[in-house]
Enzyme design. Structure first.
Site, mmCIF file in Angstrom:
data_model
loop_
_atom_site.group_PDB
_atom_site.id
_atom_site.type_symbol
_atom_site.label_atom_id
_atom_site.label_comp_id
_atom_site.label_asym_id
_atom_site.label_seq_id
_atom_site.Cartn_x
_atom_site.Cartn_y
_atom_site.Cartn_z
ATOM 1 C CE LYS A 236 3.225 -5.482 6.113
ATOM 2 N NZ LYS A 236 2.857 -6.169 4.854
ATOM 3 N N GLY B 95 -1.296 -1.140 2.414
ATOM 4 C CA GLY B 95 0.138 -1.380 2.417
ATOM 5 C C GLY B 95 0.567 -2.487 1.486
ATOM 6 C CG ASP C 3 5.148 -7.523 2.094
ATOM 7 O OD1 ASP C 3 5.223 -8.684 2.527
ATOM 8 O OD2 ASP C 3 4.680 -6.575 2.762
ATOM 9 C CG ASN D 39 7.982 -7.147 4.676
ATOM 10 O OD1 ASN D 39 8.944 -6.644 4.091
ATOM 11 N ND2 ASN D 39 7.646 -8.411 4.527
#
Length: 285
Positions: free
Chosen positions: A68, A133, A105, A89
């Site tokens: 990521k 992350g 996300d 992502n």
């Protein structure tokens, strides 16, 4: 005959539920396309993007661990939110052929909280467990919506640095993960018109990982428990919250939410969210 396709990349990748989600939506919409899972080792990431650039059927990819952050310098453009989070992502091909990095996300995490966030609150606080992350996206999303954050990690210095980087303007608090392990007799005040979240943004409690040690005496009355772990879905963390009457949100909520935005970038149509209940049944069968 070739068909447009997208995929999820990571290492490992066999456990990913993303192909089941995207292929379910493709089938419901009658779109001729495919979504795959492809293992890409850390030392193969640059070669992967170089190869996909020349594939006219490739529409993009979702990115999971450990890529990521390392994918960012390999892309042509990165949207501002992803730059701020410091993690990508979703990568899709723009019309000019550029590889564009996004972070879905944040939106995926916030989606199941929308009704709560639409309310007016006197105070908002979130206890966030984890400094990886996923936690980066969650910290940015909640800080932008007025939450005071208590960020817990094995290394409080890492938690402090993350808060200073991503949410420097708030009065947030880094703590050790161990701070939540034992009981507390802290006298919580009246929580009327407050919004309290307790979020597991770590891999603790995931199958094959150590359990998450969290004592629910640290959560104010009326808290919402949110676990981003998807395997197992019914985690010990969520079961503990349910036992004392807290509302819970499981990891599929974030997973499906972040996939929905990516799907539209890949295949040019919004996914049929009216079938979410059926999708959940398929993912948990």
């Amino acid at each position: 005959m070739s068909v447009p396709y997208a995929e999820v990349i990571g290492d490992p990748i066999a456990q990913s539920k993303s192909p089941a989600i995207h292929n379910f939506w493709l089938d419901k919409l009658g779109i001729a396309g495919e979504y795959r899972a492809t293992r890409v080792a850390p030392d193969g990431l640059a070669a992967y993007f170089a190869k996909r650039r020349g594939d006219p059927d490739w529409r993009g990819c979702n990115i999971t661990m450990p890529h990521k952050q390392t994918a960012i310098p390999l892309l042509d453009r990165v949207e501002p939110l992803a730059s701020r989070v410091g993690a990508v992502n979703t990568v899709h091909c723009a019309r000019d052929g550029a590889l564009v990095g996004r972070n879905t996300d944040v939106g995926g995490f916030l989606e199941p909280l929308a009704d709560h966030l639409d309310e007016q609150h006197l105070f908002r606080m979130a206890r966030v467990i984890g400094t990886g992350g996923a936690a980066r996206a969650i910290v940015v999303g909640l800080a932008d919506r007025g939450f005071t954050l208590v960020l817990a990690g094995r290394d409080p210095d890492k938690a402090r640095a993350l808060l200073e980087e991503l949410a420097p303007d708030g009065e947030h608090h880094p703590v050790s993960l161990a701070a939540f392990e034992g009981t507390t007799d802290f006298p919580f005040d009246d929580r009327a018109r407050c919004c309290d979240l307790v979020i597991n943004a770590s891999p603790l409690g995931m199958r094959g990982q150590p359990p998450l040690a969290f004592d629910w005496s640290h959560a104010p009355p009326g808290s919402i428990a949110y676990d981003i772990v998807t395997d197992p879905l019914d985690t010990a963390f969520l079961r503990g919250a349910e036992r004392i009457g807290f509302a819970t949100i499981d990891g599929l909520a974030m997973l499906i939410g972040q996939a929905a935005t990516a799907f539209e970038h890949f295949f040019g149509a919004p996914p049929p969210r009216e079938h979410d209940a059926q999708l959940r049944e398929r993912l948990t069968a």
